[in-house]
Design an enzyme around this catalytic site. Structure first.
Site, PDB file in Angstrom:
ATOM      1  N   ASP A  93     -13.161   6.037  -1.977  1.00 22.11           N
ATOM      2  CA  ASP A  93     -13.450   7.368  -1.463  1.00 22.11           C
ATOM      3  C   ASP A  93     -12.912   8.374  -2.476  1.00 22.11           C
ATOM      4  O   ASP A  93     -11.865   8.151  -3.085  1.00 22.11           O
ATOM      5  CB  ASP A  93     -12.703   7.609  -0.139  1.00 22.11           C
ATOM      6  CG  ASP A  93     -13.340   6.886   1.033  1.00 22.11           C
ATOM      7  OD1 ASP A  93     -14.217   6.045   0.816  1.00 22.11           O
ATOM      8  OD2 ASP A  93     -12.925   7.164   2.173  1.00 22.11           O
ATOM      9  N   HIS A 150     -12.018  -0.838  -4.529  1.00 18.36           N
ATOM     10  CA  HIS A 150     -12.848  -2.026  -4.374  1.00 18.36           C
ATOM     11  C   HIS A 150     -13.725  -2.245  -5.603  1.00 18.36           C
ATOM     12  O   HIS A 150     -13.894  -1.353  -6.431  1.00 18.36           O
ATOM     13  CB  HIS A 150     -13.723  -1.883  -3.119  1.00 18.36           C
ATOM     14  CG  HIS A 150     -12.926  -1.783  -1.848  1.00 18.36           C
ATOM     15  ND1 HIS A 150     -12.925  -2.779  -0.896  1.00 18.36           N
ATOM     16  CD2 HIS A 150     -12.101  -0.811  -1.374  1.00 18.36           C
ATOM     17  CE1 HIS A 150     -12.148  -2.426   0.111  1.00 18.36           C
ATOM     18  NE2 HIS A 150     -11.632  -1.228  -0.160  1.00 18.36           N
ATOM     19  N   SER A 250      -4.715   9.547  -6.552  1.00 16.30           N
ATOM     20  CA  SER A 250      -4.854   9.492  -7.999  1.00 16.30           C
ATOM     21  C   SER A 250      -6.317   9.403  -8.389  1.00 16.30           C
ATOM     22  O   SER A 250      -7.170  10.005  -7.758  1.00 16.30           O
ATOM     23  CB  SER A 250      -4.041   8.340  -8.583  1.00 16.30           C
ATOM     24  OG  SER A 250      -3.845   8.541  -9.959  1.00 16.30           O
TER      25      SER A 250
END
Length: 285
Positions: A93, A150, A250
């Site tokens: 995200d 991911h 980050s």
């Protein structure tokens, strides 16, 4: 933030004990005192308007410390994975900072600022050269985002390189001011062999990041340069499978070789993406 205040913001970061502050933050975030960790979590949810409806556990009591909450898992199917076999999935995200072609080995950061593939990956080697004229995308994870990373495509890990460095903030004000920011900050560089050739997944640390974790290593933080090589097939991950996580917000950077993918036309700097969303399609071989 205008240029004047951005420069002051960066100057304060240069003067601040970046690693000391991050270590202090890490201790607080790892506190298992119920009153401390619950207060931190409640305030964080209010401040950043975190959507707890999608969290695997909505109860604060189920999180041992703030870091457990921050790296929380989501409910099944909360992030549908792009189903097209030729798709490249978003690894996280976040908000797209920049994307495009790696022009003669240089990656665009912001406002005319560039940094080299070699500086980012920490090596002037054949792997770095393979990404010259390839494609990159930089995704910024804000504090309110889901913080697990991911796989964008199925791959087998060849090696990862932990590179110690600065811990500048990675927000727009700092990326527009500090030259070569992502090649200066602490980062974990992961090189995968994929059906598309080499793919680099780089997890970049920042101010108050209390560590970068991978599924094969508990935590990388504030240490010396480290190179870990892996046997063929030792660590193979499918598209959409978790490969790492941040213990605070980050940036993730993806690199692909030349002429293997094409970004989706809707993607521009400032575009909000979610893990699993289609970012690009594979080009015919």
């Amino acid at each position: 933030m205008n240029k004047y205040w951005a420069e002051w913001f960066v100057a304060l970061q240069r003067l601040a004990p970046q690693h000391g502050l991050s270590r202090l933050g890490a201790k607080l975030a790892d506190s298992r005192h119920p009153g401390v960790k619950n207060a931190l979590i409640r305030q964080f949810i209010r401040t950043y308007k975190v959507n707890m409806d999608e969290a695997a556990s909505e109860s604060l009591e189920d999180y041992a410390c703030f870091n457990d909450f921050f790296t929380r898992a989501l409910k099944p199917n909360a992030r549908p994975l792009a189903s097209d076999a030729n798709s490249i999935a978003s690894p996280a995200d976040g908000t797209i900072s920049q994307l495009g072609r790696i022009s003669t080995g240089n990656i665009f950061q912001a406002k005319g600022k560039l940094f080299s593939v070699e500086a980012l990956l920490g090596g002037r080697d054949a792997d770095s050269k393979r990404f010259h004229n390839g494609q990159f995308i930089t995704i910024y994870l804000s504090p309110s985002d889901y913080h697990r990373v991911h796989m964008p495509v199925a791959g087998t890990l060849d090696y990862c390189r932990y590179i110690p460095g600065k811990l500048f903030s990675v927000n727009a004000a700092t990326t527009g001011t500090v030259e070569g920011l992502f090649a200066k900050n602490e980062r974990l560089v992961c090189l995968f062999d994929t059906p598309l050739g080499r793919c680099a997944v780089i997890l970049v640390g920042a101010m108050m990041v209390a560590g970068i974790e991978s599924v094969w290593e508990t935590c990388y933080q504030a240490g010396e340069l480290r190179l870990d090589n892996f046997d063929s097939g030792e660590i193979s991950l499918t598209k959409g499978e978790e490969m790492g996580r941040f213990k605070f917000g980050s940036t993730v950077i993806l690199l692909f070789e030349q002429d293997v993918i094409r970004w989706e036309e809707a993607l521009t700097p400032g575009y909000a993406t979610r893990m699993g969303q289609c970012l690009a399609k594979c080009l015919p071989s």
